[in-house]
Write an enzyme that holds these catalytic residues in place. Structure first.
Site, mmCIF file in Angstrom:
data_model
loop_
_atom_site.group_PDB
_atom_site.id
_atom_site.type_symbol
_atom_site.label_atom_id
_atom_site.label_comp_id
_atom_site.label_asym_id
_atom_site.label_seq_id
_atom_site.Cartn_x
_atom_site.Cartn_y
_atom_site.Cartn_z
ATOM 1 N N GLY A 16 -6.925 -8.448 1.504
ATOM 2 C CA GLY A 16 -6.859 -7.902 2.851
ATOM 3 C C GLY A 16 -6.448 -8.876 3.940
ATOM 4 N N ASN A 40 -3.482 -9.327 5.049
ATOM 5 C CA ASN A 40 -2.532 -8.626 5.934
ATOM 6 C C ASN A 40 -3.258 -7.624 6.829
ATOM 7 O OD1 ASN A 40 0.468 -9.290 5.510
ATOM 8 N ND2 ASN A 40 -0.372 -9.319 3.456
ATOM 9 N N LEU A 70 -1.364 -1.585 -4.272
ATOM 10 C CA LEU A 70 -0.646 -1.726 -5.550
ATOM 11 C C LEU A 70 -0.412 -0.412 -6.275
ATOM 12 C CD1 LEU A 70 -2.318 -5.021 -6.833
ATOM 13 C CD2 LEU A 70 -0.094 -4.710 -5.715
ATOM 14 N N ILE A 98 3.182 5.179 -4.301
ATOM 15 C CA ILE A 98 2.960 6.239 -3.310
ATOM 16 C C ILE A 98 3.598 7.516 -3.837
ATOM 17 C CG2 ILE A 98 3.414 7.002 -0.950
ATOM 18 C CD1 ILE A 98 1.396 4.700 -1.217
ATOM 19 N N ASN A 100 5.691 -0.877 4.320
ATOM 20 C CA ASN A 100 5.152 -1.763 3.286
ATOM 21 C C ASN A 100 5.575 -3.190 3.579
ATOM 22 O OD1 ASN A 100 3.971 -2.448 0.675
ATOM 23 N ND2 ASN A 100 6.077 -2.696 -0.064
ATOM 24 N N HIS A 138 6.467 -6.645 1.723
ATOM 25 C CA HIS A 138 6.796 -7.175 0.397
ATOM 26 C C HIS A 138 7.072 -8.669 0.546
ATOM 27 C CE1 HIS A 138 8.128 -7.117 -3.766
ATOM 28 N NE2 HIS A 138 9.132 -7.898 -3.389
ATOM 29 N N ASP A 189 10.290 -0.287 -3.160
ATOM 30 C CA ASP A 189 10.849 -1.360 -2.306
ATOM 31 C C ASP A 189 12.302 -1.073 -1.921
ATOM 32 O OD1 ASP A 189 9.128 -3.781 -4.399
ATOM 33 O OD2 ASP A 189 8.399 -2.657 -2.663
ATOM 34 N N GLU A 214 4.440 -12.977 6.399
ATOM 35 C CA GLU A 214 3.788 -11.671 6.305
ATOM 36 C C GLU A 214 2.880 -11.374 7.489
ATOM 37 O OE1 GLU A 214 2.010 -10.868 2.496
ATOM 38 O OE2 GLU A 214 3.365 -12.262 1.531
#
Ligand code: GRF
Length: 209
Positions: free
Chosen positions: A12, A14, A91, A94, A108, A110, A151, A181
């Site tokens: 967590g 991010n 992970l 979706i 998202n 990446h 992606d 990020e």
């Protein structure tokens, strides 16, 4: 006030960057209405609770099928009133029904410069192992909209990070998180919340402030 659901699976960091950006006023007119994890043990859930944010863990193991899990996940997100869904180290794939429910409203993060080192099988340390094995001199992170692929959605922001000869996958991962990020994910959210992001075909247009 835009309501944001953040989907997590792990540490967590991010999610924490988003929480901190809201607290610091770097993200305005938005709040996190739900943190949802597929992993009951995700430390991200502790971060949510510490910040007073509703946190929910639903595990695929608790459902008879992946479809039933996917429906439960979508119901939880829709029920939270979320207008934007942020995948922050999430992970699970979706499901198409969620992508349809949130067209260009799922983003998202990446940990590479897409289209390098992305797609099925490229997640977590595997991304950085591949970058080091290929010998790239620059890697980084990408925030993109989620579409039906893996992606493959329109790219919103990217930030490059130099690869050092002394790098291990773990060192590179941490530097990309710290330098890329944790900066571009909150920045992308602020742009979207304030209506500065539009998609034209596969390209993202970011309006000047
Ligand atoms: C990060 O490297 C992110 O790029 C990837 O998942 C990892 C874990 O992130 N998607 P977090 O600490 O759980 O936010």
């Amino acid at each position: 006030m835009m309501k944001i659901a953040v989907l997590v699976s792990g540490g967590g960091t991010n999610l924490q960057a988003i929480i901190d950006a809201i607290d610091a006023g770097k993200i305005t007119d938005a709040r996190i209405c739900l943190v949802l994890s597929n992993n009951k043990n995700a430390y991200a859930l502790e971060r949510a609770k510490a910040a007073g944010i509703p946190a929910l863990a639903i595990s695929p193991k608790d459902y008879e099928s992946r479809d039933l899990f996917n429906e439960a996940m979508l119901e939880a997100v829709l029920g939270s009133g979320a207008e934007l869904v942020v995948l922050a180290g999430f992970l699970c794939v979706i499901p198409p029904r969620m992508v349809e429910a949130y067209p260009n409203r799922i983003i998202n993060i990446h940990p590479s410069l897409i289209p390098s080192f992305c797609g099925t099988g490229y997640y977590g340390l595997k991304v950085h192992e591949a970058a080091l094995e290929r010998g790239v001199r620059v890697s980084g992170a990408t925030v993109h909209f989620v579409d039906a692929g893996t992606d493959t959605g329109p790219i919103i922001l990217q930030k490059a990070v130099e690869v050092l000869s002394s790098d291990t996958p773990g060192k590179l991962q941490l530097r990309i998180m710290e330098q890329a990020e944790w900066k571009i994910l909150p920045e992308a959210i602020q742009l979207i919340v304030h209506g500065r992001v539009t998609v034209e075909g596969r390209r993202v247009i970011i309006a000047e402030e």
